[in-house]
Design a protein around this motif. Structure first.
Motif, PDB file in Angstrom:
ATOM      1  N   UNK A  32      37.646  51.970  34.983  1.00 63.07           N
ATOM      2  CA  UNK A  32      38.025  50.328  34.608  1.00 63.07           C
ATOM      3  C   UNK A  32      37.923  49.095  34.783  1.00 63.07           C
ATOM      4  N   UNK A  33      37.176  48.325  34.887  1.00 59.75           N
ATOM      5  CA  UNK A  33      37.442  47.426  36.009  1.00 59.75           C
ATOM      6  C   UNK A  33      38.093  47.383  37.755  1.00 59.75           C
ATOM      7  N   UNK A  34      37.169  48.457  38.098  1.00 64.65           N
ATOM      8  CA  UNK A  34      37.356  48.812  39.248  1.00 64.65           C
ATOM      9  C   UNK A  34      36.648  47.700  40.311  1.00 64.65           C
TER      10      UNK A  34
ATOM     11  N   UNK B 150      47.014  45.989  27.582  1.00 60.13           N
ATOM     12  CA  UNK B 150      48.043  46.656  28.521  1.00 60.13           C
ATOM     13  C   UNK B 150      48.871  48.083  28.261  1.00 60.13           C
ATOM     14  N   UNK B 151      48.613  48.350  26.854  1.00 56.11           N
ATOM     15  CA  UNK B 151      49.844  49.937  26.852  1.00 56.11           C
ATOM     16  C   UNK B 151      48.720  50.818  27.230  1.00 56.11           C
ATOM     17  N   UNK B 152      47.642  50.338  27.516  1.00 51.91           N
ATOM     18  CA  UNK B 152      46.717  51.786  27.776  1.00 51.91           C
ATOM     19  C   UNK B 152      45.391  51.572  30.203  1.00 51.91           C
TER      20      UNK B 152
ATOM     21  N   UNK C 183      45.120  45.272  36.341  1.00 56.59           N
ATOM     22  CA  UNK C 183      44.390  45.335  34.896  1.00 56.59           C
ATOM     23  C   UNK C 183      45.214  44.573  33.943  1.00 56.59           C
ATOM     24  N   UNK C 184      46.607  45.650  33.832  1.00 62.45           N
ATOM     25  CA  UNK C 184      47.858  45.075  33.586  1.00 62.45           C
ATOM     26  C   UNK C 184      47.847  43.550  33.541  1.00 62.45           C
ATOM     27  N   UNK C 185      48.627  43.427  33.585  1.00 62.65           N
ATOM     28  CA  UNK C 185      48.807  42.187  34.315  1.00 62.65           C
ATOM     29  C   UNK C 185      47.869  41.090  33.690  1.00 62.65           C
TER      30      UNK C 185
ATOM     31  N   UNK D 135      48.776  51.135  46.723  1.00 63.15           N
ATOM     32  CA  UNK D 135      48.338  51.451  46.055  1.00 63.15           C
ATOM     33  C   UNK D 135      48.137  50.796  44.382  1.00 63.15           C
ATOM     34  N   UNK D 136      47.544  50.160  43.971  1.00 64.85           N
ATOM     35  CA  UNK D 136      47.765  49.050  42.498  1.00 64.85           C
ATOM     36  C   UNK D 136      47.712  50.587  41.088  1.00 64.85           C
ATOM     37  N   UNK D 137      47.732  51.933  41.329  1.00 63.57           N
ATOM     38  CA  UNK D 137      47.224  52.681  40.623  1.00 63.57           C
ATOM     39  C   UNK D 137      48.806  52.793  40.132  1.00 63.57           C
TER      40      UNK D 137
END
Length: 781
Positions: free
Chosen positions: A69-71, A132-134, A140-142, A196-198
């Motif tokens: 998602x959103x890569x 946010x929680x997934x 993506x979280x930010x 990494x951003x993961x």
């Protein structure tokens, strides 16, 4: 066409489908009637709940479900969504409680034309919370994290005609937004350290992250983001003020979802930092201070929503403290209390809204005996309050027993943890009594409106949530194995199954529970006399964080006004002085710090007659500087331009030279024509001091620019870029004039920007010229 099934399957994924569903519902709600928009939100939230609930079997086998998602690989962003036990608990609370909130709103604001707007913003908020929680990527979280802050700003300020609502919304946005900036910096540092951003990749690269020089600042920044979002001391003050929002908003944002997002962040990164002493100390002591502060301030309030807000602060502090305490049992206690708190606090908020809606009063000191007129509401309130007080057979009792057990195992901190916890829990028992027994038992108290139970839409939420607290207490093993254990494993980074039971036998923990209830009952009896005495402690209001925030914001505004008055003074000549002085100072300082005062080698034997072309430059500049009128100054500046064109011509650039001749001629003609039309009739009135200042700034700017150019000429020439343009001009851009190719192909966007700026300037000049003409002149051909 071959990729279409894959795309459809991706959108149908239980991870992406709720986000798509929430986004579509947000768009569709704008076209529906207000009540239908709220009911659409309830349906979307319920469908999302079903999607996430369908993940339970897969999580039981794999422990984690992921989805791209959103890569954006070109930016080093892997993107992705992931659901594990922790994410699932939060997603189920967001969607499950969200569906009840939407249903409640459809009746609570059924006559308010702004209900549609509320439904749209709540849907957008739910979408942001789920994202946010997934999120399995810090970027993506930010992004979703900041959307929660933005949507909560609009929701808290829903009654924007009210000054208090606007102030509360701005306060919440500034505090949580400031924490968001700190979080962004922390996430960037952590991503750099991990490579990494993961989020999963960051947790897997734990040793590399902790060994990085910026490990401690990154950790502190992440904590700051979590503390501001979850209203930890000293940032707790924004949460009670946010009670200016409508009750459905308060129940959803400030009890069950948004304020717990900071706790989620801390829990998500706990596997990375859980063995760090600073992490444990800050979370434990910060959470403990927050619990005590929230409980004390709750005892000072009589407004139902503010009482609930401060008890929410206490609950958030308890969760933060449990994450910081080292024993593995603390993770289980944290997840159990997370679920318990969401059930009873959302139910009590909705009950408070019902009481306010039906009676017109929400001051606990002015209410009583409502149980006869509102029996169903009373049942929901009593059930939720019993769970809040931690009495069996409610799941609140299970959570309280676990928390006491964790504190007893806290080592050297055990006594402090247990003592503070005892006082806080006693206060929660007393407040639970106020929210149930005091409101609904005893003799009825007259109210502005005749109280009665509302319709099913408003009662469904509090009754169902209160009943879930009882059902979870009756089936603790089921709740523990399906929801608590997987979430606790995600917090710890390893499995930590704990069998939840309602009865542990006669233990010291049970004795503490009994003593807590007894102390709470005593506080409840004394509540009416205790509140006014606590309110007399004016130092809390005058010297607390809320007052510090107001003073700090006022100081910033004053500083901004003073700075603006000094900088934006309205004098064009002053602006130019500042611009050139700062430019000269910056150039000279840079050259001095970097040792750039080198001079290029120069062979005077190479000087020939062509050098005479340079004489026109100083002559024109000097003439412009001493010109008595603007017209003469324009002509003198034209001399500088023509001298520059001659230099281009004699040194082998005839195309550039003739372009310069044409441009300079047009500029002189246009400026001269403009000066004739402008009302400039007087000479300059600068004083001798102003002239000296201008001369000094001009000399400094010219000297600094000359030194900069000499330093550039002294630097060895790197011809790689020039060679690349020369070799690529024909094959890549199909042009042999390298300069033109650079302007219109390689730097096309830059050239377009320059053209746009010139066009805007031309429009502005035209408007200025026309503004000075009379209507008759404007109509004339």
């Amino acid at each position: 066409m071959k990729r279409q099934p894959t795309m459809i399957a991706s959108l149908a994924s239980p991870l992406i489908a709720p986000l798509v569903l929430a986004a579509l519902a947000t768009v569709l709600a704008a076209a529906l009637r207000p009540r239908m928009a709220a009911l659409l939100g309830a349906g979307a939230a319920a469908a999302g709940f079903a999607f996430y609930l369908s993940l339970l079997p897969g999580l039981a086998e794999a422990g984690r479900v992921t989805q791209p998602f959103m890569a954006v690989p070109s930016l080093g962003m892997g993107g992705g969504l992931a659901v594990d036990g922790l994410s699932l608990v939060f997603a189920l609370l967001i969607t499950g409680i969200g569906s009840l909130i939407f249903l409640y709103s459809s009746a609570y604001l059924k006559d308010d034309p702004r209900l549609r707007r509320l439904a749209i913003m709540l849907l957008a908020f739910m979408l942001a919370m789920l994202g946010s929680v997934t999120a399995d990527d810090v970027i993506v979280l930010f992004v979703f994290w900041e959307v929660t802050s933005l949507t909560s700003f609009f929701l808290v300020g829903f009654n924007h005609e009210n000054k208090a609502a606007r102030h509360a919304a701005l306060q919440a946005l500034l505090v949580t937004g400031g924490g968001g900036l700190a979080l962004l910096a922390g996430l960037v540092l952590v991503s750099i350290a991990a490579g990494t951003t993961s989020i999963a990749g960051i947790l897997a690269a734990r040793e590399a992250v902790l060994a990085h020089p910026a490990a401690l600042p990154a950790m502190l920044l992440v904590i700051a983001g979590g503390f501001t979002k979850s209203a930890q001391v000293p940032f707790h003050f924004w949460l009670p003020n946010a009670m200016a929002a409508p009750t459905p908003v308060s129940a959803y944002l400030h009890s069950a979802t948004m304020v717990k997002l900071g706790v989620y962040l801390l829990a998500r990164f706990n596997p990375l930092y859980q063995d760090e002493a600073a992490w444990q100390a800050i979370l434990t002591w910060g959470g403990l201070a927050t619990t005590a502060t929230g409980a004390f301030l709750a005892l000072r309030e009589t407004d139902l929503k503010r009482v609930l807000a401060y008890t929410t602060v206490t609950g958030l502090g308890t969760l933060t403290m449990l994450i910081g305490i080292a024993p593995a049992l603390s993770a289980t206690a944290a997840v159990t209390f997370l679920i318990v708190h969401a059930f009873y606090k959302a139910a009590l908020f909705l009950v408070a809204g019902i009481v306010d809606h039906e009676t017109g009063v929400r001051d606990a000191s002015r209410l009583g005996g409502l149980g006869r007129a509102m029996p169903l509401t009373a049942i929901a309130a009593v059930l939720a309050a019993l769970s809040m007080a931690g009495l069996p057979p409610f799941v609140g009792f299970v959570a309280k027993e676990l928390i006491y057990e964790v504190k007893i195992e806290g080592g050297q901190l055990a006594f402090v943890l247990v003592a503070v916890g005892f006082l806080v829990n006693a206060a929660m028992v007393a407040i639970a009594g106020v929210l149930s027994l005091r409101l609904f038992l005893g003799r009825p108290v007259p109210t502005p409106r005749a109280p009665h139970d509302p319709g099913p839409a408003m009662l469904a939420g509090p009754i169902l949530l209160a009943a879930l607290g009882l059902a979870a207490g009756a089936l603790p093993g089921f709740v523990g194995s399906r929801f608590v254990d997987p979430a606790a494993a995600a917090i710890l980074g390893r499995p930590a199954p704990v069998a939840l039971t309602l009865w542990h036998g006669f233990t010291p923990v049970l004795a503490l529970s009994v003593a807590t209830v007894a102390a709470g009952a005593l506080l409840f009896v004394c509540w009416g006399r205790l509140v006014p005495r606590l309110r007399r402690a004016a130092v809390i209001d005058l010297a607390g964080p809320a007052a510090a925030y107001d003073r700090g914001l006022a100081a910033i505004i004053r500083l901004a006004e003073d700075t603006t008055a000094r900088v934006q003074h309205g004098s064009l000549r002053g602006y130019l002085r500042t611009l050139f002085a700062v430019t000269a100072a910056a150039i000279l300082a840079t050259l001095a710090l970097r040792g750039g005062f080198d001079r290029p080698t120069f062979d005077w034997a190479t000087v020939d007659a062509r050098a005479l072309a340079f004489l026109g430059l100083p002559a024109g500049a000097l003439a412009a500087a001493i010109a008595p009128t603007m017209f003469i100054a324009v002509l003198s500046m034209g001399l500088v331009g023509f001298a520059t064109a001659i230099i281009f011509l004699v040194f082998g650039a005839p195309d550039v030279a003739f372009t310069q001749f044409a441009v300079e001629t047009l500029l002189v003609v246009i400026f001269a024509a403009a000066l004739v039309r402008l009302p400039i009739r007087r000479r300059s009135r600068r004083t001798t001091a102003e002239r000296a200042t201008d001369a000094a700034i001009a000399i400094a700017t010219g000297g600094a620019t000359t030194l900069l150019l000499l330093a550039v000429l002294a630097t060895p020439h790197d011809g790689r870029l020039s060679a690349w343009f020369a070799t690529q001009s024909v094959p890549a851009a199909h042009g042999r004039n390298v300069v033109n190719v650079i302007l219109v192909d390689f730097r096309a966007l830059d050239t377009l920007g320059e053209i746009t700026v010139l066009a805007i300037a031309a429009f502005a000049v035209t408007a200025l010229l026309r503004a000075g003409r009379s209507p008759e002149e404007t109509k004339a051909p």
